[in-house]
Design a protein around this motif. Structure first.
Motif, short mmCIF file in Angstrom:
data_model
loop_
_atom_site.label_atom_id
_atom_site.label_comp_id
_atom_site.label_asym_id
_atom_site.label_seq_id
_atom_site.Cartn_x
_atom_site.Cartn_y
_atom_site.Cartn_z
N ALA A 11 5.54 4.95 10.77
CA ALA A 11 4.30 5.44 10.18
C ALA A 11 3.90 4.56 9.01
O ALA A 11 4.76 3.96 8.33
CB ALA A 11 4.45 6.88 9.71
N ALA A 12 2.59 4.45 8.80
CA ALA A 12 2.03 3.77 7.63
C ALA A 12 0.94 4.66 7.05
O ALA A 12 0.06 5.11 7.79
CB ALA A 12 1.48 2.40 7.99
N VAL A 13 1.04 4.93 5.75
CA VAL A 13 0.13 5.86 5.09
C VAL A 13 -0.49 5.14 3.89
O VAL A 13 0.24 4.51 3.10
CB VAL A 13 0.87 7.14 4.62
CG1 VAL A 13 -0.12 8.12 4.01
CG2 VAL A 13 1.63 7.77 5.78
N GLY A 14 -1.81 5.22 3.76
CA GLY A 14 -2.47 4.53 2.66
C GLY A 14 -3.49 5.39 1.95
O GLY A 14 -3.96 6.40 2.47
N ARG A 15 -3.81 4.98 0.74
CA ARG A 15 -4.89 5.62 -0.02
C ARG A 15 -5.64 4.54 -0.79
O ARG A 15 -5.10 3.45 -1.04
CB ARG A 15 -4.35 6.68 -0.98
CG ARG A 15 -3.52 6.14 -2.13
CD ARG A 15 -3.24 7.21 -3.18
NE ARG A 15 -2.52 8.34 -2.62
CZ ARG A 15 -1.58 9.02 -3.29
NH1 ARG A 15 -1.26 8.64 -4.53
NH2 ARG A 15 -0.98 10.05 -2.74
N ALA A 16 -6.87 4.84 -1.14
CA ALA A 16 -7.71 3.86 -1.83
C ALA A 16 -8.06 4.34 -3.22
O ALA A 16 -8.26 5.54 -3.45
CB ALA A 16 -8.98 3.61 -1.03
N ALA A 17 -8.10 3.40 -4.16
CA ALA A 17 -8.55 3.68 -5.52
C ALA A 17 -9.50 2.57 -5.91
O ALA A 17 -9.07 1.43 -6.14
CB ALA A 17 -7.37 3.76 -6.49
N HIS A 18 -10.80 2.89 -5.93
CA HIS A 18 -11.84 1.89 -6.18
C HIS A 18 -11.73 0.80 -5.10
O HIS A 18 -11.76 1.10 -3.92
CB HIS A 18 -11.73 1.34 -7.60
CG HIS A 18 -11.74 2.42 -8.64
ND1 HIS A 18 -12.86 3.20 -8.89
CD2 HIS A 18 -10.77 2.89 -9.48
CE1 HIS A 18 -12.57 4.08 -9.83
NE2 HIS A 18 -11.32 3.92 -10.21
N ALA A 19 -11.57 -0.44 -5.47
CA ALA A 19 -11.48 -1.51 -4.47
C ALA A 19 -10.04 -1.86 -4.13
O ALA A 19 -9.78 -2.83 -3.44
CB ALA A 19 -12.21 -2.76 -4.97
N GLN A 20 -9.10 -1.06 -4.61
CA GLN A 20 -7.68 -1.34 -4.40
C GLN A 20 -7.12 -0.36 -3.39
O GLN A 20 -7.29 0.85 -3.51
CB GLN A 20 -6.91 -1.19 -5.72
CG GLN A 20 -5.43 -1.41 -5.61
CD GLN A 20 -5.06 -2.88 -5.70
OE1 GLN A 20 -5.74 -3.64 -6.38
NE2 GLN A 20 -4.02 -3.27 -5.01
N GLY A 21 -6.46 -0.89 -2.35
CA GLY A 21 -5.80 -0.05 -1.38
C GLY A 21 -4.30 -0.06 -1.61
O GLY A 21 -3.72 -1.10 -1.95
#
Length: 451
Positions: free
Chosen positions: A59-69
């Motif tokens: 599994a791969a899980v991501g989140r975004a904060a402004h232009a940064q992933g």
């Protein structure tokens, strides 16, 4: 063995991701993000999984904060590691899923000693050296914010403890008796120390009991909740019910320093028949203190100017762990208080040693009053000088000295603050604490203090 394919996360995959996170979260390779954060991102952000024979193997899980992933979890089971293409497919799928967000970079933090670096570096991730990962826990979790607001609590600025200058004996007592056992429960347990649940601070008015209570909350990084006896209710029954209600709500917080100032208002001596108007409140508070002691993560701090006026049941062993005296500021503390109110531009010209000596026996509030009075007198003097200069200029050369400068104009040293100005202000400053109060305080230390 079936073919491995990549797809988006489904709610039914959650148990498999939990097992995968637990499998990879070992003592030698602890995950950077907690399981709760990974679960939250699976549900609310972006996640893809690798499935083989209907089983989630990666599994791969991501989140975004402004232009940064950020990749908050990247995990491959033992079975998935044998298939080199799985990691590449998984990372590519996550990148495609997050691409519409307009990200400039996709980053990942990995624990040291991890064996998944090759899977990342061979898929376009570059190692950044000379970096350090730092984190700190938030004092209040999101679910508690409304509750904290409801009980009138707040998060205090950090460093209040360091800002309490001097008073070394008092600070050492609070550090050893309160802060250390609560902040380091494992260390306390090693020595058989039970972390405190309730403490009473007593001393003359204005000596900084509230300041110390706030400093303890700041030192622990716990929310500070002040309970005001005067706001509990109109009648005795209403006060008891209000007190019980607010303590029940506070009890839902994970951590808090609860402060009651002038506690003698609701905990004074109970006297036979007829009962005093606040006797029901006193009874209720005694019960609440007993209940409070069963809760971990909470500290009750009560303060009083008149410790001998408290009901005897309050000071018995088993209710308050410590009864600590807070006295007048010592020389180091007085020096710091003066330094807080003397303007920086003239500090080098002020004889602080004289001010410290002459302000012995004064409370912090007394010293603040004297400093502010001296500043106000200097300002008034400067305004009068300016008005005189204006009149002199209007009257022509008659008001000027041989240098052509009007007497008393701004810049004249007579308008500046000097040590004499502060000493003059001290002369008219009435001490809040009398000699009788000091004598009574020393008697109370001998009779009632529990250190």
């Amino acid at each position: 063995m079936g073919r491995t394919h990549i797809r988006e996360f489904h709610d039914d995959d959650l148990d498999a991701i939990v097992r995968l996170w637990e499998e990879l979260n070992t003592p030698t390779e602890q995950q950077v993000y907690s399981l709760a954060e990974v679960i939250a991102s699976c549900r609310e952000d972006h996640a893809v999984v690798a499935v083989r024979d209907e089983q989630v193997v990666a599994a791969a899980v991501g989140r975004a904060a402004h232009a940064q992933g950020w990749i908050v979890f990247f995990g491959l089971s033992e079975a998935a590691r044998s298939e080199e293409s799985v990691s590449a497919q998984l990372l590519d799928a996550l990148e495609r899923k997050m691409a519409p967000l307009g990200l400039s970079t996709l980053s990942v933090l990995m624990p040291e000693g991890g064996d998944r670096l090759d899977a990342l570096t061979t898929n376009g991730f570059q190692m950044r050296h000379r970096l350090r990962y730092l984190e700190r826990q938030m004092p209040v979790q999101r679910r508690e914010l409304d509750l904290l607001k409801d009980v009138g609590g707040r998060i205090l600025p950090r460093h209040l403890w360091e800002n309490v200058a001097g008073m070394r004996q008092e600070k050492q007592l609070l550090e050893e008796r309160l802060v250390a056992p609560l902040a380091q429960p494992d260390l306390a347990d090693r020595y058989g120390v039970v972390p405190p649940r309730a403490v009473m601070l007593f001393g003359p008015p204005g000596t900084g009991k509230t300041t110390f209570a706030k400093a303890v909350a700041s030192r622990l990084d716990w929310p500070f909740v002040e309970v005001f006896p005067s706001r509990l209710g109109d009648g005795p029954a209403g006060m008891a019910a209000s007190l019980r209600g607010i303590f029940e709500r506070i009890g839902q917080l994970e951590h808090a320093v609860v402060f009651i100032d002038e506690v003698e208002e609701i905990a004074s001596q109970r006297r036979g028949d007829p009962p005093s108007p606040t006797q029901g409140v006193t009874n209720e508070l005694l019960k609440l203190v007993a209940d409070f002691r069963d809760r971990e993560g909470l500290l009750l701090v009560c303060a009083t100017n008149f410790v001998r006026a408290l009901d005897a049941a309050f000071l018995r062993h088993g209710r308050f762990d410590y009864v600590l005296p807070i006295g007048l500021p010592d020389a180091e503390a007085r020096r710091a208080i003066w330094g807080r109110y003397v303007p920086g531009g003239i500090a080098d010209e002020i004889d602080f040693e004289v001010l410290v000596a002459r302000s012995e026996g004064l409370t912090p509030a007394d010293i603040e009053y004297a400093a502010r009075r001296a500043s106000q007198e200097a300002l008034a003097r400067a305004l009068r000088s300016r008005a005189g200069a204006d009149r002199s200029r209007a009257g022509g050369a008659d008001g000027a000295d041989e240098t052509g400068r009007a007497a008393g104009a701004p810049g004249d040293t007579a308008a500046e603050l000097t040590t004499s100005d502060y000493l003059a202000a001290l002369e008219v400053t009435r001490a809040t604490v009398s000699e009788t109060d000091i004598h009574s305080f020393l008697e109370d230390i001998d009779a009632l203090a529990r250190l």
